[in-house]
Write a protein that holds these residues in place. Structure first.
Motif, PDB file in Angstrom:
ATOM      1  N   ILE A  92      -1.479 -54.792 -20.623  1.00  0.00           N
ATOM      2  CA  ILE A  92      -1.372 -55.776 -19.570  1.00  0.00           C
ATOM      3  C   ILE A  92      -2.894 -56.040 -19.266  1.00  0.00           C
ATOM      4  O   ILE A  92      -3.614 -55.274 -19.408  1.00  0.00           O
ATOM      5  N   PHE A  93      -2.826 -57.256 -18.800  1.00  0.00           N
ATOM      6  CA  PHE A  93      -4.120 -57.874 -18.300  1.00  0.00           C
ATOM      7  C   PHE A  93      -3.872 -58.842 -17.397  1.00  0.00           C
ATOM      8  O   PHE A  93      -2.822 -59.528 -16.976  1.00  0.00           O
ATOM      9  N   GLU A  94      -5.035 -58.883 -16.407  1.00  0.00           N
ATOM     10  CA  GLU A  94      -4.914 -59.866 -15.237  1.00  0.00           C
ATOM     11  C   GLU A  94      -6.267 -60.269 -14.720  1.00  0.00           C
ATOM     12  O   GLU A  94      -7.013 -58.964 -14.303  1.00  0.00           O
ATOM     13  N   LYS A  96      -8.906 -60.708 -12.098  1.00  0.00           N
ATOM     14  CA  LYS A  96      -8.921 -60.526 -10.629  1.00  0.00           C
ATOM     15  C   LYS A  96     -10.326 -60.011 -10.315  1.00  0.00           C
ATOM     16  O   LYS A  96     -10.927 -59.167 -11.093  1.00  0.00           O
ATOM     17  N   ASP A 105      -3.640 -51.346  -8.462  1.00  0.00           N
ATOM     18  CA  ASP A 105      -3.873 -51.880  -9.600  1.00  0.00           C
ATOM     19  C   ASP A 105      -4.812 -51.064 -10.719  1.00  0.00           C
ATOM     20  O   ASP A 105      -4.237 -51.188 -11.917  1.00  0.00           O
ATOM     21  N   MET A 151     -12.239 -58.922 -14.876  1.00  0.00           N
ATOM     22  CA  MET A 151     -11.162 -58.166 -14.794  1.00  0.00           C
ATOM     23  C   MET A 151     -11.828 -56.616 -15.294  1.00  0.00           C
ATOM     24  O   MET A 151     -11.452 -56.006 -16.614  1.00  0.00           O
ATOM     25  N   TYR A 154      -9.244 -54.171 -16.437  1.00  0.00           N
ATOM     26  CA  TYR A 154      -8.791 -54.140 -17.664  1.00  0.00           C
ATOM     27  C   TYR A 154      -9.680 -53.623 -18.604  1.00  0.00           C
ATOM     28  O   TYR A 154      -9.369 -52.671 -19.403  1.00  0.00           O
ATOM     29  N   GLY A 191       0.829 -63.841 -24.122  1.00  0.00           N
ATOM     30  CA  GLY A 191       0.412 -63.805 -22.661  1.00  0.00           C
ATOM     31  C   GLY A 191      -0.749 -64.788 -22.516  1.00  0.00           C
ATOM     32  O   GLY A 191      -0.856 -65.455 -21.401  1.00  0.00           O
ATOM     33  N   PHE A 195      -1.066 -68.130 -20.212  1.00  0.00           N
ATOM     34  CA  PHE A 195      -2.466 -68.336 -19.136  1.00  0.00           C
ATOM     35  C   PHE A 195      -3.134 -69.531 -19.366  1.00  0.00           C
ATOM     36  O   PHE A 195      -3.493 -70.363 -18.140  1.00  0.00           O
TER      37      PHE A 195
END
Length: 264
Positions: A92-94, A96, A105, A151, A154, A191, A195
């Motif tokens: 997963i990545f996000e 932030k 997280d 991130m 990540y 994904g 994005f």
């Protein structure tokens, strides 16, 4: 070079879309019996249909479950006790900001991106070693070498995968089992594409333009000056799963479009 994986079983985690689906498709095209995994049965079934449509006679099976949990890993192992090839692609990545990342997280990223591969490798590597042949891969990232400020959590998880990969390769020395990490750069996966599409719509520009601007601003060292395709990443993974890659182990192999400025 003809890659023939007939009579080899391969598990690709997180293989219902993006890089994982491309890897599963590539392995099936090389003759492997491929186990497709995803969180829901619907997504798994859709991936199986997609691969079968592209690869005539593909030998496939699907297992649904959350491999970011111990329970999910145990379920997969119960359904598929042994494999010759394990591709730990789930991740997963996000984006932030560091100061906005709560403890939960950090723990979630470590569980999904790192522990999913640790749990499965711990089980499947033992059978590979006993049989004297096996291939394990961890899908890391150039972000594990050049931690992105947007991130950090990540990047941390991707660096951890490099450590696990090398350590497991050392553990399996002389067994006939190879362990490698693959480091993609910015890639147009499902994904990432979603994005960029969302941001492009918000800014009123085309997705192609936004992608070019991203490379120019955030990955200016890229030598290909574009996002890679999922197939370009999958091609390397299929090779590393082959008999021809028998002397490549303990390595962090880059398919990053030259983003990392390093000669080794």
């Amino acid at each position: 070079m003809q890659i023939n994986l007939k009579n080899r079983r391969a598990i690709v985690t997180g293989s219902t879309a993006g890089i994982g689906l491309a890897i599963a498709t590539g392995l099936a095209a090389a003759g492997a019996h491929v186990v497709v995994t995803g969180r829901t049965q619907q997504r798994v079934d859709e991936a199986l249909v997609s691969i079968a449509k592209n690869i005539a006679g593909a030998n496939l099976v699907g297992v649904a479950g959350d491999l970011g949990t111990r329970k999910g890993a145990e379920h997969l192992i119960a359904q598929v006790p042994d494999t010759d090839i394990l591709v730990n692609n789930l991740g997963i990545f996000e984006p932030k900001a560091f100061f906005d990342i709560p403890d939960e997280d950090w723990q979630r990223f470590f569980e999904v991106n790192v522990m999913s591969g640790v749990r499965l490798s711990r089980h499947y590597a033992q059978g590979m070693a006993k049989r004297g042949w096996g291939r394990i891969q961890f899908l890391s990232s150039e972000s594990g070498v050049q931690i992105p400020a947007e991130m950090v959590h990540y990047g941390m998880s991707k660096t951890a995968q490099l450590a696990v990969s090398r350590g497991l390769a050392e553990t399996l020395a002389g067994t006939g089992v190879t362990v490698n990490a693959v480091l993609p750069g910015p890639t147009r996966s499902e994904g990432v594409g979603a994005f960029f599409a969302k941001i492009a719509a918000e800014q009123g520009v085309s997705q192609d333009q936004l992608e070019r601007d991203f490379i120019a601003t955030h990955r200016p060292s890229s030598l290909i000056k574009r996002l890679a395709t999922v197939e370009e990443v999958a091609n390397l993974c299929v090779y590393l799963a082959s008999e021809q890659a028998s002397a490549t182990t303990g390595a962090a192999v880059r398919v990053d479009g030259g983003v990392v400025r390093s000669i080794v």
